[in-house]
Design an enzyme around this catalytic site. Structure first.
Site, PDB file in Angstrom:
ATOM      1  N   ASP A 258       0.838  -1.193   0.000  1.00  0.00           N
ATOM      2  CA  ASP A 258       0.000   0.000   0.000  1.00  0.00           C
ATOM      3  C   ASP A 258       0.876   1.247   0.000  1.00  0.00           C
ATOM      4  OD1 ASP A 258      -2.410   1.721   0.666  1.00  0.00           O
ATOM      5  OD2 ASP A 258      -3.274  -0.273   0.978  1.00  0.00           O
TER       6      ASP A 258
ATOM      7  N   ASP B 227      -2.284   2.600  18.264  1.00  0.00           N
ATOM      8  CA  ASP B 227      -3.014   1.331  18.166  1.00  0.00           C
ATOM      9  C   ASP B 227      -2.283   0.267  17.358  1.00  0.00           C
ATOM     10  OD1 ASP B 227      -5.044   2.462  19.646  1.00  0.00           O
ATOM     11  OD2 ASP B 227      -6.245   3.018  17.896  1.00  0.00           O
TER      12      ASP B 227
ATOM     13  N   ASP C  42      10.282   0.090   1.202  1.00  0.00           N
ATOM     14  CA  ASP C  42       9.718   1.184   0.423  1.00  0.00           C
ATOM     15  C   ASP C  42      10.245   1.081  -0.998  1.00  0.00           C
ATOM     16  OD1 ASP C  42       8.876   3.510  -0.745  1.00  0.00           O
ATOM     17  OD2 ASP C  42       9.567   4.831   0.859  1.00  0.00           O
TER      18      ASP C  42
ATOM     19  N   HIS D 187      -4.154   5.445   3.536  1.00  0.00           N
ATOM     20  CA  HIS D 187      -4.760   4.195   3.071  1.00  0.00           C
ATOM     21  C   HIS D 187      -4.101   2.966   3.696  1.00  0.00           C
ATOM     22  CE1 HIS D 187      -6.085   1.126   0.088  1.00  0.00           C
ATOM     23  NE2 HIS D 187      -7.141   1.909  -0.015  1.00  0.00           N
TER      24      HIS D 187
ATOM     25  N   SER E 198     -11.419  -2.015  -0.509  1.00  0.00           N
ATOM     26  CA  SER E 198     -10.144  -2.045   0.212  1.00  0.00           C
ATOM     27  C   SER E 198     -10.347  -2.538   1.639  1.00  0.00           C
ATOM     28  CB  SER E 198      -9.523  -0.651   0.260  1.00  0.00           C
ATOM     29  OG  SER E 198      -9.007  -0.267  -0.969  1.00  0.00           O
TER      30      SER E 198
END
Length: 407
Positions: free
Chosen positions: A43, A52, A62, A77, A233
């Site tokens: 993503d 969390d 990356d 996202h 998604s």
């Protein structure tokens, strides 16, 4: 594939996670929380410092800019998907909690068209410990070459016993996209809290399952905030989380057998019961993780309901997980020898039977002798003609299911 708006306080966040109640999360967690399972999230990066998610995010990759797999400011996202899967909250009633809160997330930053493409990311995930790959992205089929590369990567994942879960698309039409439509992947559609299909969820043969995908609360990519959104998604992330629960509970099952448990326990809303399955909107139905964890379901074949890529069909012997190329080549040669011997013996047996039948028919000529008929087909061996059925086509609605499922 993620429409979002700002969200409010942490306690309201937990209260508004309707999908967890619908999926019987409290009962599910008594059986499995996804411990020991790594889910790759391909993503726009994951905010590993979100309160969390702390401790559940591994060092990733990356492919867009190099360095860590953290998102750029404003990119939410990937963090949202990771939190739906494996967030753990930060108090008894505070923050986001994922469906598989003890799973680990392998973040891979490769999003849209800015990186080297999904094939590289999928292969990286496979080679770096993921047993489930969440791809909440969906690309059209304009380039057959790109489609082939993505599908080859999905086939590679399946050959290594890794399950790829992809979003079916948010165009609200029947266009298919990838990797959801790649052979070997699970394509996921979205439903609202009444079980009805979300209005923008794509339909088609590439839809295998559906899951909650409207008004979904999730973590933001910057700071410790929250937001709510909708899309296939989010539904994909819930299915990936359910797969993680199963992979933790049933570590000896293959990726296809995990998919089999999800398919065999999926349900439809009351208004949709009676559909022939798989349906182009619902697939086999809405996931029911509790039933998938606790019902007595036959293991099934290695690939279960997954479409088998041609590259895996071509194998003369089923590859063992972790087998080297040299070992696989030896296994293939051995299998070829065995099947050759079986073929020769089989021909000899058939020849003998034919000889005996001919001799017997000559003796019985004029006495009304003949072969028994089964369904209008002549069967020289006196056994009913068997008809093979595909257990994953046109299934009736499972008798146990409803939406939302009962505790």
């Amino acid at each position: 594939m993620f429409a979002a708006a700002p969200y409010a306080t942490a306690d309201q966040v937990r209260e508004d996670q309707w999908a967890l109640e619908a999926l019987n999360a409290e009962s599910v967690w008594k059986l499995s929380k996804g411990s020991g399972v790594t889910v790759a999230v391909i993503d726009d990066g994951v905010n590993a410092s979100h309160i969390d998610l702390q401790g559940n995010i591994l060092e990733g990759k990356d492919f867009m800019d190099g360095g860590s797999a953290s998102p750029n400011p404003g990119d939410n996202h990937g963090t949202a998907m990771a939190s739906i899967i494996a967030a753990h909250g930060h108090g008894a009633n505070d923050g986001v909690i994922g469906l598989a809160p003890e799973a680990k997330i392998l973040p891979i930053r490769e999003f849209g068209t800015d990186g080297p493409g999904l094939p590289v990311s999928i292969r990286f995930a496979v080679d770096n410990g993921a047993s489930v790959i969440n791809v909440s992205q969906c690309f059209g089929s304009n380039s057959s070459e790109e489609v082939e590369k993505v599908s080859d990567a999905v086939a590679y994942a399946l050959s290594k016993d890794v399950l790829v879960v992809g979003g079916a698309g948010n165009d609200g039409n029947a266009s298919k996209c990838y990797p959801a439509a790649s052979p070997g992947a699970l394509g996921i559609g979205a439903v609202a809290n009444d079980g009805q299909i979300w209005e923008n969820s794509n339909s088609g043969a590439h839809v295998s399952l559906t899951a909650p995908g409207k008004n979904i609360v999730a973590a933001k990519g910057t700071g410790d905030g929250y937001r709510t959104g909708a899309g296939t998604s989010d539904a994909t992330a819930y299915v990936s989380a359910a797969a993680a629960l199963l992979r933790s509970q049933f570590p000896d099952l293959t990726a296809g057998q995990i998919a089999n448990r999800l398919v065999k326990t999926a349900v439809l809303p009351e208004a949709e019961k009676g559909l022939s399955l798989p349906d182009e909107r619902y697939g086999y139905g809405i996931i029911q993780p509790l039933a998938a964890l606790q019902e007595d379901i036959p293991v099934g074949s290695k690939y279960g309901p997954l479409a088998v890529p041609d590259s895996l069909k071509a194998k003369t012997a089923t590859p063992e997980i972790g087998m080297s190329d040299e070992e696989q080549e030896k296994a293939d040669r051995k299998a070829l020898i065995i099947w050759s011997v079986i073929g020769v013996v089989g021909l000899a047996v058939v020849g003998l039977i034919v000889f005996l039948i001919v001799r017997r028919s000559r003796r019985n000529r004029g006495n009304g002798g003949g072969y028994p008929q089964y369904g209008g087909q002549s069967n020289p061996y006196g056994q009913p003609v068997s008809v093979q059925h595909n257990p994953y086509q046109q299934q009736p609605m499972p008798p146990h299911g409803q939406w939302p499922p009962r505790q």
